[in-house]
Design an enzyme around this catalytic site. Structure first.
Site, short mmCIF file in Angstrom:
data_model
loop_
_atom_site.label_atom_id
_atom_site.label_comp_id
_atom_site.label_asym_id
_atom_site.label_seq_id
_atom_site.Cartn_x
_atom_site.Cartn_y
_atom_site.Cartn_z
N HIS A 9 -4.42 -53.54 39.69
CA HIS A 9 -3.48 -53.11 38.63
C HIS A 9 -3.47 -54.18 37.55
CE1 HIS A 9 0.73 -51.26 37.63
NE2 HIS A 9 0.14 -51.75 36.54
N HIS A 11 -4.13 -54.39 33.24
CA HIS A 11 -4.45 -53.80 31.94
C HIS A 11 -5.24 -54.85 31.16
CE1 HIS A 11 -1.47 -50.53 32.60
NE2 HIS A 11 -0.85 -51.48 33.30
N GLU A 192 8.25 -47.14 38.24
CA GLU A 192 8.44 -48.50 37.71
C GLU A 192 9.83 -48.51 37.09
OE1 GLU A 192 5.97 -49.49 34.32
OE2 GLU A 192 6.32 -51.64 34.51
N ASP A 270 -0.69 -56.95 36.46
CA ASP A 270 -0.26 -56.05 35.39
C ASP A 270 -0.75 -56.51 34.01
OD1 ASP A 270 0.86 -53.64 34.62
OD2 ASP A 270 2.95 -54.28 34.76
N1 ADE Z 1 0.93 -50.67 29.92
C1 ADE Z 1 0.69 -51.98 30.13
N2 ADE Z 1 1.51 -52.46 31.07
C2 ADE Z 1 2.29 -51.43 31.48
C3 ADE Z 1 3.33 -51.29 32.43
N3 ADE Z 1 3.77 -52.31 33.18
N4 ADE Z 1 3.91 -50.09 32.57
C4 ADE Z 1 3.51 -49.06 31.83
N5 ADE Z 1 2.53 -49.13 30.94
C5 ADE Z 1 1.93 -50.31 30.75
ZN ZN Z 2 0.73 -51.42 34.61
#
Ligand code: ADE
Ligand code: ZN
Length: 333
Positions: A9, A11, A192, A270
């Site tokens: 996970h 990005h 989340e 993340d």
């Molecule tokens: N895009 C980048 N980080 C994110 C996150 N924690 N939740 C949702 N979208 C995201």
């Molecule tokens: Zn994320």
């Protein structure tokens, strides 16, 4: 060497460090609304997911060319190679780039260039997962899937991210059906900031194999039971949860309780440039805050490979799992 782990996970746009952001801004003639890296870092005080996303999308203005995307991914891979990462499944947000006039192909070709040399350079195998922005329309997501078709040899799966509340998984049912028909793996952010019901929708309507975050499942005992029974992996991001105020302090993170409940948890970073740590830093922080023992760390490392999309390379998965079993976790203190 830190213990072997997979990151599931992450990005890639969330690995954009202030120094690289300013270097790319200078190269591309982009003016950032911050005087310098210190002033930018001082803006990293978020009150919720949206306040983070506003800055995250704004800074993407500096990413324009294939070389920019390759530099971004190269920097991430070089950094986590020193933190024990052996396999990384990397999210990217194509719509955040195509909406600024950057072609889908520019993004994928740039990222793929870095990913293709990661195994040789760093011993890291990789997969690429394209995320749909859930606060954009389903039609826009479908157009994005269409744009991905020439590049599917380099894309393993689809995900769903951005502002969660008010944008339930059900909105993307047809897109996920189309993605599945193309042979793409499916994951989605759920639970989340959004309610446990979004996790149920992601499983039942989108057919996802993993849930990204998912920590709010703890509010629904029946859902927990199901996730345990079906061994659905959850890609938790504890430092993100603190920075985005999903929880108050790391000591209150439900990770240890979730593991005790029998959930298949993994630990991930993340958006590490924004949330105060890459994956190795994240493991160190949760180990301290939650007093995790060696066997709990081994379980998390094992889960990271079990939950990964290494189905086309079971030999590698088996070798990495054997490394986890043989590792002396005292060495990583
Ligand atoms: N895009 C980048 N980080 C994110 C996150 N924690 N939740 C949702 N979208 C995201
Ligand atoms: Zn994320």
């Amino acid at each position: 060497m830190p213990f072997p782990k997979a990151e599931l996970h992450l990005h890639i746009e969330g690995t954009l460090e202030p120094e690289l952001a300013f270097a790319l801004a200078a190269r591309n003639g982009v003016v950032l609304p911050f005087a310098d890296t210190d002033e930018l870092r001082r803006a990293y005080l978020f009150k919720d997911l949206q306040s983070f996303l506003d800055l995250y999308y704004a800074l993407m203005a500096v990413l324009r060319t294939e070389d920019d995307f390759a530099a971004l991914a190269d920097a991430y891979l070089a950094r986590v190679a020193t933190q024990g990462v052996r396999h990384a499944e990397i999210f990217f947000d194509p719509q955040a780039h195509t909406s600024r006039g950057v072609a889908f192909g520019t993004v994928v070709e740039g990222l793929a260039r870095a990913l293709e040399r990661a195994e040789e350079r760093h011993g890291i195998s990789t997969r690429l997962i394209m995320c749909f922005l859930r606060d954009e329309s389903a039609e826009s997501a479908m157009r994005t899937l269409e744009a991905a078709k020439p590049y599917l040899d380099r894309i393993t799966g689809v995900g769903l991210d951005s502002a969660e509340v008010g944008h339930p998984p059900s909105k993307f049912r047809e897109v996920y059906e189309a993605a599945a028909a193309l042979g793409l793996r499916r994951v989605a952010h759920a639970g989340e900031e959004g309610p446990p019901a979004y996790i149920v929708e992601a499983l039942d309507l989108l057919g996802v194999e993993r849930i990204d975050h998912g920590l709010r499942c703890m509010e629904d005992p029946e859902l927990v039971e199901r996730l345990v029974r079906e061994r659905i992996p959850l890609t938790l991001c504890p430092l993100s949860n603190v920075r985005l105020r999903v929880i108050d302090v790391l000591e209150e993170h439900p990770l240890a309780r979730m593991m005790q409940a029998g959930l298949m948890c993994t630990v991930n970073s993340d958006d590490p440039a924004y949330f105060g740590g890459y994956i190795g830093d994240t493991f160190h922080a949760v180990r301290e805050a939650l007093d995790l023992g060696n066997e709990q760390l081994r379980e998390l490392a094992r889960n990271s490979f079990l939950a990964s999309f290494l189905e086309d390379d079971e030999e590698r998965r088996a070798a990495l799992l054997a490394e986890v079993e043989a590792y002396d976790f005292e060495r990583d203190r």
